[in-house]
Enzyme design. Structure first.
Site, mmCIF file in Angstrom:
data_model
loop_
_atom_site.group_PDB
_atom_site.id
_atom_site.type_symbol
_atom_site.label_atom_id
_atom_site.label_comp_id
_atom_site.label_asym_id
_atom_site.label_seq_id
_atom_site.Cartn_x
_atom_site.Cartn_y
_atom_site.Cartn_z
ATOM 1 N N LYS A 99 0.801 -1.221 0.000
ATOM 2 C CA LYS A 99 0.000 0.000 0.000
ATOM 3 C C LYS A 99 0.840 1.281 0.000
ATOM 4 O O LYS A 99 0.369 2.350 -0.400
ATOM 5 C CB LYS A 99 -0.936 0.004 1.202
ATOM 6 C CG LYS A 99 -2.083 -0.980 1.093
ATOM 7 C CD LYS A 99 -3.146 -0.502 0.140
ATOM 8 C CE LYS A 99 -4.409 -1.329 0.243
ATOM 9 N NZ LYS A 99 -5.495 -0.814 -0.611
ATOM 10 N N SER A 147 0.792 -9.927 -0.317
ATOM 11 C CA SER A 147 0.537 -8.482 -0.282
ATOM 12 C C SER A 147 0.797 -7.822 1.061
ATOM 13 O O SER A 147 0.930 -6.599 1.124
ATOM 14 C CB SER A 147 -0.911 -8.197 -0.708
ATOM 15 O OG SER A 147 -1.817 -8.830 0.175
#
Length: 511
Positions: A51, A305
C-alpha cells in the site's frame, strides 16, 4: 482504456520510500503442486504491505496548497500505514480514520508513523463516511485507498517489477482483491507487456465484491462483509479499478477461511515469514486454481501483499490450517456403550493420527464420539475411512465442513439438554470484537427469555462468536427474531444443526 495506465505506472514516484521487493521461488509449494510457484514479496516493504506505493505516488501528485491542508484517509490498516509513512517523509499532517475492528498492530503502527488515528465504526464504509466528513469540514485532501488513478498507478509498479524481474512471461499471476487497486494496476501493466499471461483475482469468499460486480455487469454493494481477511474486507469494488479490471482480468477465484489459513502456513514453510490473511489470499487462489484446472509444469506467481496481523490471531489460524489443507477431518461416530467398545473403535481406525477426541456418555445403548484425525489431502482418504467404518457397523457423519461444529461444538461436547428443558432454540451470532459488543448483545436479549446455553470464545480475530440456547415459546419466536434484527449483528439459527442435535440437544426420546 487500461493502456493509458502504462505511462502513469512508468512515471510513478514510489522508490523514495518503497523497495523493489524480490520474486522468490516457493520450492516446497512447487514440488507439492507440480508447477513452478513464485512469490512476489510485498510483505517485505517498510510498512509490510504494498500500500505504500500507491499512497506515496498520490501524494507526489498533490499541489503545495493541497499538502498544506493535510491528508486524510479511511483504511483498515495497510493503506493507513503507507499514507502515514508517506506523509511523515514529506512533512505533511495525516489523519487516518480506521474501523474499530482493525487489528491493534496496525493501529499502533500508524500512530508510530506520526499520523493521528480516529477509530470510527465497524467497517471500512463507516470509516470512509467519517473521513469524507473531515474533508468537508476541514478542507483536508482525501487519499483513497484504491479508487484513484494515481494510487492504482503506484500499485501498478508491482506488476512492472514482476515483468522486469522474471523476464519471461508467466502462465498466470494471482492478485488479492479488496477494493481492486492492486489488481487493476498489475493487470493494466502486465497485460500490455505479456498479453498471454492470465491475470486472476482472488477474493475472500465472504467479501467477494468483484465477483458480484462481474456477475451483475455493474458494481454492487455486498449486504455483509466477512472480517477475517480484514485487508480485503470491502463491500464494493472501486469504480476506477472495476473499469480497468473488466478489460484486463481473466478470472476471479474465491477462497474460504480455512484455505487462507492453509496458505499462511504454506508461505511460512517456504519463507519463514507470516503473512496476514489478505497477504496469503493470492496463494490460496493459486492452489485452488491448480486443483480445479489440473495444470502442470506451469509458471505461476502469487503476490504476498502484506504481513500485518495480530500475534494472538495465529492461534485461530493454526486451528484452521490443517482442515484448510485437507489434512484433518472432523467426524462424529456412534459406538456401542459397552466395555471394550472404545478399544475396538480405536482398532478400527488403525494407525491414524488422532488430533482430537471428545466423548460423553449418551445413553445405555450407545455413545457419541467427536473425533479429529489426520487424513491424506484430496478427499479420497477420508471417503475411504468413512466407508470402512460404516462397513464395520459404525454410524458416521462428516463434520469437516460444518462451521458450527468447528467453531463451537468441538469445545462443548458433553452438554446435553436436561429432560425438563422446553422450547430451546439455538443461534450463532457474530459481532465486531471491541469493548461493549458482547454487552450490547446480552442487553438486547433483555429479561424476557431465559438463556439455557451460552458459549463465547475469543478466536484472536477481528470478530467474536457466540453460540446461545434460549428458551423461546413458539408463539414468541417472531418477536425474538425481531429482537435479533434490532441488535443488528449477523446471526444464524442452528436449532436444526445436526451437530447441535447430536451433542447438545435433548435425546430423541426426551425431545
Amino acid at each position: 482504456m487500461p493502456h493509458s495506465y502504462i505511462k502513469r505506472i512508468l512515471d510513478a514516484r514510489v522508490y523514495d520510500v518503497a523497495r523493489e521487493t524480490p520474486v522468490d521461488e516457493a520450492m516446497l509449494m512447487s514440488r507439492r503442486l507440480g508447477n513452478q510457484v513464485w512469490l512476489k514479496r510485498e510483505d517485505l516493504q517498510p510498512v509490510f504491505s504494498f500500500k505504500l506505493r500507491g499512497a506515496y505516488n498520490k501524494m507526489q501528485k498533490l499541489t503545495p496548497e493541497q499538502l498544506a491542508c493535510g491528508v486524510v484517509a479511511a483504511s483498515a490498516g495497510n493503506h493507513a500505514q503507507g499514507l502515514a509513512m508517506a506523509a511523515q517523509r514529506m512533512g505533511v499532517k495525516a489523519t487516518i480514520v480506521m474501523p474499530r475492528t482493525t487489528p491493534a498492530i496496525k493501529v499502533d503502527a500508524v500512530r508510530n508513523r506520526g499520523a493521528k488515528v480516529v477509530l470510527q465504526g465497524d467497517s471500512f464504509e463507516d470509516a470512509s463516511l467519517y473521513a469524507q466528513k473531515l474533508v468537508t469540514e476541514k478542507s483536508m485532501v482525501y487519499v483513497h485507498p484504491f479508487d484513484d488513478p494515481d494510487v492504482i498507478a503506484g500499485q501498478g509498479t508491482v506488476g512492472m517489477e514482476i515483468v522486469r524481474q522474471h523476464q519471461r512471461p508467466l502462465d498466470a499471476i494471482f492478485v488479492p482483491v479488496g477494493g481492486g487497486g492492486l489488481l487493476a494496476g498489475v493487470a493494466a501493466y502486465v497485460k500490455y507487456v505479456w498479453p498471454q499471461t492470465r491475470i486472476i483475482g482472488v477474493e475472500p469468499a465472504d467479501a467477494a465484491c468483484l465477483q458480484l460486480a462481474l456477475e451483475r455487469g455493474r458494481r454492487a454493494v455486498l449486504p455483509e462483509v466477512g472480517l477475517f481477511a480484514d485487508g480485503c474486507a470491502v463491500a464494493q469494488i472501486g469504480k476506477e479499478p472495476f473499469r480497468v479490471i473488466r478489460h484486463t482480468v481473466d478470472e476471479v477465484i474465491t477462497a474460504g477461511t480455512d484455505e487462507i489459513c492453509a496458505a499462511i502456513k504454506d508461505i511460512f514453510e517456504d519463507t519463514r515469514a507470516i503473512a496476514e490473511p489478505a497477504g496469503a489470499l493470492a496463494l490460496a487462489g493459486l492452489k485452488k486454481y491448480v486443483e480445479h484446472s489440473g495444470v502442470q509444469q506451469q509458471e505461476l506467481l502469487a503476490i504476498v501483499s502484506g504481513a500485518n496481523t495480530n500475534f494472538d490471531r495465529l492461534r485461530y489460524i493454526s486451528e484452521r490450517t490443517e482442515i484448510g489443507e485437507q489434512r484433518e477431518a472432523v467426524i462424529s461416530v456412534t459406538i456401542p456403550e459397552r466395555p471394550g467398545s472404545f478399544r475396538a473403535f480405536c482398532g478400527a481406525l488403525g494407525r491414524r493420527n488422532i488430533t482430537e477426541f471428545n466423548y460423553r456418555y449418551s445413553d445405555p445403548g450407545q455413545a457419541l464420539v467427536f473425533l479429529g484425525l489426520s487424513v491424506v489431502p484430496g478427499g479420497g482418504d477420508l471417503a475411504e475411512l468413512l466407508a470402512d467404518l460404516q462397513r464395520q457397523g459404525y454410524a458416521t457423519e462428516d463434520m469437516t465442513d460444518n462451521e458450527m461444529a468447528k467453531l463451537h461444538i468441538r469445545y462443548m461436547v458433553g452438554g446435553r439438554a436436561p429432560p425438563d428443558l422446553e422450547n430451546e432454540v439455538v443461534y450463532r451470532v457474530e459481532f465486531p470484537e471491541r469493548p461493549g459488543a458482547l454487552l450490547k448483545f446480552l442487553s438486547g436479549l433483555g429479561q424476557r427469555w431465559n438463556i439455557s446455553m451460552f458459549h463465547y470464545r475469543n478466536h484472536g480475530a477481528a470478530y467474536g462468536r457466540i453460540l446461545a440456547g434460549i428458551q423461546v415459546p413458539r408463539s414468541e419466536r417472531r418477536q425474538f427474531r425481531e429482537m435479533l434484527d434490532a441488535i443488528n449483528y449477523p446471526y444464524w439459527e442452528e436449532t436444526a444443526n445436526r451437530a447441535y442435535q447430536l451433542y447438545l440437544g435433548q435425546s430423541p426420546e426426551r425431545a
